[in-house]
Motif scaffolding. Structure first.
Motif, PDB file in Angstrom:
ATOM      1  N   GLY A 272       0.418  -1.151   0.006  1.00 48.42           N
ATOM      2  CA  GLY A 272       0.166  -0.016   0.207  1.00 48.42           C
ATOM      3  C   GLY A 272       0.999   1.838  -0.358  1.00 48.42           C
ATOM      4  O   GLY A 272       1.926   1.112   0.399  1.00 48.42           O
TER       5      GLY A 272
ATOM      6  N   LEU B 197      -7.736   5.692  -1.368  1.00 48.44           N
ATOM      7  CA  LEU B 197      -7.936   4.501  -0.692  1.00 48.44           C
ATOM      8  C   LEU B 197      -7.875   4.053  -1.883  1.00 48.44           C
ATOM      9  O   LEU B 197      -7.285   2.832  -2.838  1.00 48.44           O
ATOM     10  CB  LEU B 197      -8.960   4.152   0.037  1.00 48.44           C
TER      11      LEU B 197
ATOM     12  N   THR C 297      -3.094   3.452   1.641  1.00 48.03           N
ATOM     13  CA  THR C 297      -3.457   2.653   2.569  1.00 48.03           C
ATOM     14  C   THR C 297      -3.128   3.651   3.892  1.00 48.03           C
ATOM     15  O   THR C 297      -3.313   3.060   4.860  1.00 48.03           O
ATOM     16  CB  THR C 297      -2.661   1.360   2.778  1.00 48.03           C
TER      17      THR C 297
ATOM     18  N   PRO D 185      -7.348   5.849   3.619  1.00 50.23           N
ATOM     19  CA  PRO D 185      -6.456   5.074   4.260  1.00 50.23           C
ATOM     20  C   PRO D 185      -5.894   5.537   5.911  1.00 50.23           C
ATOM     21  O   PRO D 185      -6.803   6.284   6.015  1.00 50.23           O
ATOM     22  CB  PRO D 185      -5.130   6.605   3.960  1.00 50.23           C
ATOM     23  N   ASP D 186      -5.114   5.176   6.201  1.00 55.64           N
ATOM     24  CA  ASP D 186      -5.046   4.942   7.580  1.00 55.64           C
ATOM     25  C   ASP D 186      -4.665   6.721   8.044  1.00 55.64           C
ATOM     26  O   ASP D 186      -3.382   6.949   7.219  1.00 55.64           O
ATOM     27  CB  ASP D 186      -4.435   3.947   8.423  1.00 55.64           C
TER      28      ASP D 186
ATOM     29  N   ASP E 112      -1.883  -4.357   3.810  1.00 52.23           N
ATOM     30  CA  ASP E 112      -2.447  -3.050   2.745  1.00 52.23           C
ATOM     31  C   ASP E 112      -1.418  -3.747   1.979  1.00 52.23           C
ATOM     32  O   ASP E 112       0.093  -3.641   0.963  1.00 52.23           O
ATOM     33  CB  ASP E 112      -1.576  -1.881   3.631  1.00 52.23           C
TER      34      ASP E 112
ATOM     35  N   THR F 266      -7.181  -2.156  -4.628  1.00 55.46           N
ATOM     36  CA  THR F 266      -6.827  -1.652  -3.616  1.00 55.46           C
ATOM     37  C   THR F 266      -6.655  -3.061  -1.841  1.00 55.46           C
ATOM     38  O   THR F 266      -8.056  -2.952  -1.400  1.00 55.46           O
ATOM     39  CB  THR F 266      -6.654  -0.123  -2.589  1.00 55.46           C
TER      40      THR F 266
ATOM     41  N   LYS G  12      -6.773  -2.688   2.251  1.00 51.19           N
ATOM     42  CA  LYS G  12      -6.120  -2.358   3.062  1.00 51.19           C
ATOM     43  C   LYS G  12      -6.922  -3.393   4.337  1.00 51.19           C
ATOM     44  O   LYS G  12      -8.230  -3.315   4.348  1.00 51.19           O
ATOM     45  CB  LYS G  12      -6.285  -0.934   3.124  1.00 51.19           C
ATOM     46  N   ARG G  13      -5.936  -3.482   5.269  1.00 50.33           N
ATOM     47  CA  ARG G  13      -6.317  -4.295   6.336  1.00 50.33           C
ATOM     48  C   ARG G  13      -7.339  -5.390   5.705  1.00 50.33           C
ATOM     49  O   ARG G  13      -8.345  -5.726   6.552  1.00 50.33           O
ATOM     50  CB  ARG G  13      -6.936  -3.328   7.838  1.00 50.33           C
TER      51      ARG G  13
END
Length: 432
Positions: free
Chosen positions: A74, A99, A104, A131-132, A394, A415, A417-418
């Motif tokens: 990511g 995202l 990410t 994203p985080d 990610d 993508t 993500k987690r």
């Protein structure tokens, strides 16, 4: 009792296994690309990475065929501002586009943390797509707080007197100030402007004692770039500020920067900068270059003088960023601006292309800058930045090879993500 808010974008639960097979993996380390590779994800975590023929599919797992695709970790934008001033709908739309474009995680470099903290919570638990977010609480000298941006991010309060934006002087109780910054749940303290070198060093020492990172402008005025690096900050922002190390007069304040010969520096560099790069390499200081920002500022300029000034800084930015990379300085990929919402891709993709095409950095190294080094800039290299067992799931699936052409980083298929998959087609098919 009221029901909790819905979390449609939450990570999948442990025990929900997905197997991604057949991709060429660029894992974010210095390893060569690995064709025909399988990535196994359980919940939000990668549990195994290996050659297709060596990785069995667990019973009941979902299998995703990625033959002909490429996988990279990511992407991470290490310089964003989501709430200067706060505008929740604009921020949510920007996060969603990031995202679905492969980003990410981001580093928010000081804003109204009342809103940013909630955005960070919302993206983390899955209330919104994004994203985080790792963010900073700002510290600067008292003279900085007549800047109108400080009022934008402190509405209802007094700039310089809130935990996320503190004025620091010789009388400040630094243990308390750092503790207040930590109380915002910030990842780091951002040291901005109008602080001498000994104060920057004192902030870093106290932050280390309390277990919080320090990010800084590359020159803090009067603290020079060499003083900022020597203080032990984790990362510095804005490559053109490194040029202040060549000033022939002492630095005074953020508003009264010395005039430098930008054309000479862009053409020839300077031995004082070479020495600074060596020190940064020795300290492991990450350079958040924001290299392509000046080109964007040139496009935004309202008059010829402003455009020429931005273009002169752009030439300096390209030269210094390339020189720093070749000197061994770790470079992360920050932007400090955003493209118009009508554009299909966020600013990070322009930054990545700039680093290759204008700074002469190989595409494989730029991918590491946007992933592994970006994760280090967040203090999160233990959980993200590479595609390895034990890390968060990610990563980005691409339609074409980004090492052959860095622009292929924009050809996002999906993508992850987690562990949750976000198909690009869903974003492109959304109503405007």
């Amino acid at each position: 009792m009221d029901e909790p808010a819905p979390t449609p974008y939450a990570p999948p639960a442990t025990g929900s296994v997905t197997v991604y097979r057949g991709a060429t993996l660029i894992d974010g380390t210095e390893n060569a690309p690995r064709p025909r590779t399988t990535v196994v994800v359980d919940g939000e975590t990668i549990t195994r990475v290996g050659p297709d023929e060596q990785v069995e599919t667990p019973e009941g797992a979902q299998v995703v065929d990625l033959a002909g695709r490429f996988v990279v970790p990511g992407l991470i934008d290490s310089h964003q501002h989501l709430a200067t001033p706060p505008n929740r709908p604009v921020a949510e739309a920007a996060l969603r586009r990031q995202l679905y474009s492969g980003i990410t995680a981001i580093r928010d470099m000081a804003d109204d943390l009342r809103q940013v903290g909630d955005l960070a919570r919302a993206t983390r638990v899955g209330e919104i797509a994004g994203p985080d977010i790792h963010y900073a609480a700002l510290m600067a000298g008292p003279g900085f707080f007549d800047d109108p941006r400080t009022w934008q991010v402190s509405q209802g309060e007094t700039p310089g007197q809130v935990p996320w934006m503190q004025a620091i002087d010789e009388s400040t109780d630094l243990p308390l100030a750092v503790a207040m910054a930590r109380g915002t749940h910030a990842t780091a303290i951002k040291v901005y402007a109008d602080l001498p070198g000994h104060t920057v060093a004192a902030i870093v020492a106290e932050a280390r004692r309390q277990g919080i990172m320090v990010w800084a402008h590359a020159a803090v005025f009067p603290a020079s770039p060499a003083e900022v690096v020597a203080a032990g900050v984790d990362a510095v922002s804005h490559v053109t500020l490194l040029a202040q190390q060549t000033a022939d007069e002492p630095l005074s304040s953020y508003k009264t920067k010395p005039v430098l010969d930008l054309d000479r520096l862009a053409r020839d560099g300077d031995p004082r900068l070479d020495a600074l790069y060596a020190t940064m390499r020795e300290h492991g200081t990450i350079l958040d270059a924001t290299a392509g920002m000046w080109l964007w500022l040139a496009d935004q300029a309202e008059d010829t003088e402003g455009k020429e000034r931005a273009l002169a800084n752009d030439r300096l930015s390209a030269k210094l960023t390339g020189d720093a990379f070749r000197a061994g300085v770790p470079i992360s990929t920050g932007t400090d601006y955003e493209t118009e919402p009508s554009q299909p891709l966020p600013a990070l993709h322009s930054e990545l292309a700039y680093l290759v095409k204008r700074c002469g950095i190989p595409a494989a190294d730029v991918i590491r800058s946007a992933t592994a080094i970006g994760a280090a800039s967040l203090g999160a290299a233990d959980v993200m930045g590479t595609v390895e067992a034990g890390k968060l799931a990610d990563f980005v699936v691409l339609a074409a090879d980004p090492i052959a052409d860095i622009d292929n980083l924009g050809r996002v298929v999906c993508t992850v993500k987690r562990g949750r998959r976000f198909d690009r087609a869903e974003y492109e098919g959304a109503p405007a």
